[in-house]
Design a protein around this motif. Structure first.
Motif, PDB file in Angstrom:
ATOM      1  N   SER A 112       0.829  -1.212   0.000  1.00  0.00           N
ATOM      2  CA  SER A 112       0.000   0.000   0.000  1.00  0.00           C
ATOM      3  C   SER A 112       0.863   1.262   0.000  1.00  0.00           C
ATOM      4  O   SER A 112       0.514   2.260  -0.652  1.00  0.00           O
ATOM      5  CB  SER A 112      -0.998  -0.003   1.159  1.00  0.00           C
ATOM      6  N   THR A 113       2.003   1.228   0.681  1.00  0.00           N
ATOM      7  CA  THR A 113       2.921   2.386   0.639  1.00  0.00           C
ATOM      8  C   THR A 113       3.432   2.595  -0.791  1.00  0.00           C
ATOM      9  O   THR A 113       3.519   3.735  -1.271  1.00  0.00           O
ATOM     10  CB  THR A 113       4.139   2.156   1.578  1.00  0.00           C
ATOM     11  N   ILE A 114       3.751   1.497  -1.466  1.00  0.00           N
ATOM     12  CA  ILE A 114       4.235   1.595  -2.859  1.00  0.00           C
ATOM     13  C   ILE A 114       3.163   2.245  -3.736  1.00  0.00           C
ATOM     14  O   ILE A 114       3.440   3.154  -4.531  1.00  0.00           O
ATOM     15  CB  ILE A 114       4.581   0.184  -3.426  1.00  0.00           C
ATOM     16  N   GLU A 127       3.305   1.796 -16.737  1.00  0.00           N
ATOM     17  CA  GLU A 127       1.872   1.513 -16.887  1.00  0.00           C
ATOM     18  C   GLU A 127       0.971   2.304 -15.939  1.00  0.00           C
ATOM     19  O   GLU A 127      -0.160   2.598 -16.245  1.00  0.00           O
ATOM     20  CB  GLU A 127       1.599   0.010 -16.633  1.00  0.00           C
ATOM     21  N   LYS A 128       1.491   2.573 -14.726  1.00  0.00           N
ATOM     22  CA  LYS A 128       0.604   3.098 -13.699  1.00  0.00           C
ATOM     23  C   LYS A 128       1.042   4.450 -13.158  1.00  0.00           C
ATOM     24  O   LYS A 128       0.365   5.002 -12.291  1.00  0.00           O
ATOM     25  CB  LYS A 128       0.516   2.113 -12.508  1.00  0.00           C
ATOM     26  N   GLY A 129       2.206   4.923 -13.590  1.00  0.00           N
ATOM     27  CA  GLY A 129       2.691   6.206 -13.092  1.00  0.00           C
ATOM     28  C   GLY A 129       1.770   7.348 -13.502  1.00  0.00           C
ATOM     29  O   GLY A 129       1.023   7.231 -14.461  1.00  0.00           O
ATOM     30  N   VAL A 130       1.833   8.433 -12.740  1.00  0.00           N
ATOM     31  CA  VAL A 130       0.939   9.555 -13.038  1.00  0.00           C
ATOM     32  C   VAL A 130       1.464  10.335 -14.241  1.00  0.00           C
ATOM     33  O   VAL A 130       2.662  10.575 -14.325  1.00  0.00           O
ATOM     34  CB  VAL A 130       0.871  10.521 -11.821  1.00  0.00           C
ATOM     35  N   ASN A 142       1.426   9.405  -6.304  1.00  0.00           N
ATOM     36  CA  ASN A 142       1.874  10.795  -6.177  1.00  0.00           C
ATOM     37  C   ASN A 142       3.154  11.039  -6.981  1.00  0.00           C
ATOM     38  O   ASN A 142       3.905  11.969  -6.699  1.00  0.00           O
ATOM     39  CB  ASN A 142       2.089  11.132  -4.695  1.00  0.00           C
ATOM     40  N   ASN A 143       3.378  10.130  -7.938  1.00  0.00           N
ATOM     41  CA  ASN A 143       4.489  10.273  -8.868  1.00  0.00           C
ATOM     42  C   ASN A 143       5.862  10.219  -8.196  1.00  0.00           C
ATOM     43  O   ASN A 143       6.827  10.803  -8.678  1.00  0.00           O
ATOM     44  CB  ASN A 143       4.329  11.583  -9.652  1.00  0.00           C
ATOM     45  N   GLY A 144       5.957   9.523  -7.059  1.00  0.00           N
ATOM     46  CA  GLY A 144       7.236   9.411  -6.354  1.00  0.00           C
ATOM     47  C   GLY A 144       8.077   8.268  -6.896  1.00  0.00           C
ATOM     48  O   GLY A 144       7.621   7.473  -7.720  1.00  0.00           O
TER      49      GLY A 144
END
Ligand code: ADP
Length: 159
Positions: free
Chosen positions: A129-131, A156-159, A137-139
Motif C-alpha cells: 500500500s505504501t508503494i 503503466e501506472k505512473g501519473v 503521487n508520482n514518487g
C-alpha cells in the motif's frame, strides 16, 4: 522434501516480500509464492499482472515457484503437500492479525505450521500500500521494489 507456501496479495510484490522469500528459500526445499484471488478486495493490479511481475523478480531463486489460488489457503497448502505457511512480520501492528490467522489455520489443519520471518531493517517499513501511495503521487519507488516491478509500474501506472 519440505514444501512451504508463501501466501498473500502481493499487489505489487516489494523488496520486503522478496527478502522474506530469499530467507524462506534457504530454509525449505521448495517455496511456492501463492497470489490470493481476494473476493473482498478490488486489486490495483490483476492477479495475472502480479504473477508475471513475481515471475520476473524470482529468477535468481531456483527453488521458488509462483502460482495463484482461490479459496482457503490451508486447502491450497494441503493440495500441494506443503507442511509450512510462511508469513512476514514487520511491526507489532502485524502481530495480532497474523497470530489470529495462524491460529485459525491451525484449527483448520493442525499438521500445517505457520512460520514467521522478518526482513532486513531497511525493508521493514515497506508495504504494497505504501508503494501504491508513492506511485500515485508520482514518487520514486525504485529502492523499494524489484527492478521489473519498478519498470512496469512506472510505465503503466505512473501519473
Ligand atoms: P496480505 O494482503 O495477505 O496481508 P501481503 O501481500 O501484503 O499480504 O503480504 C504477504 C505477507 O508478507 C504478510 O504476512 C505480510 O505481513 C508480509 N510482509 C509484507 N511486507 C513485508 C515486509 N516489508 N517485511 C516483512 N513482512 C512483510
Amino acid at each position: 522434501m519440505k514444501i512451504a507456501i508463501y501466501p498473500g496479495s502481493f499487489d505489487p510484490i516489494t523488496n520486503g516480500h522478496l527478502d522474506i522469500l530469499k530467507n524462506a528459500s534457504e530454509i525449505f526445499d521448495e517455496v511456492i509464492i501463492a497470489v490470493a484471488h481476494n473476493i473482498n478486495k478490488n486489486g490495483f493490479l490483476t492477479v495475472e499482472e502480479r504473477v508475471n511481475l513475481i515471475k520476473k523478480s524470482i529468477k535468481d531463486l531456483p527453488n521458488v515457484k509462483v502460482d495463484s489460488f482461490s479459496g482457503l489457503t490451508i486447502e491450497y497448502a494441503k493440495k500441494h503437500n506443503a507442511e509450512v505457511l510462511i508469513r512476514g512480520l514487520r511491526a507489532v501492528s502485524d502481530f495480532e492479525y497474523e497470530m489470529q490467522l495462524s491460529q485459525a489455520n491451525s484449527a483448520l489443519c493442525a499438521s500445517i505450521k505457520t512460520v514467521f520471518l522478518t526482513t532486513k531493517p531497511e525493508y521493514n517499513f515497506i508495504s504494497s500500500s505504501t508503494i501504491r501511495e508513492i506511485l500515485s503521487n508520482n514518487g520514486d519507488i525504485s529502492k523499494f521494489v524489484p527492478d521489473a516491478v519498478n519498470e512496469y509500474l512506472t510505465a503503466e501506472k505512473g501519473v
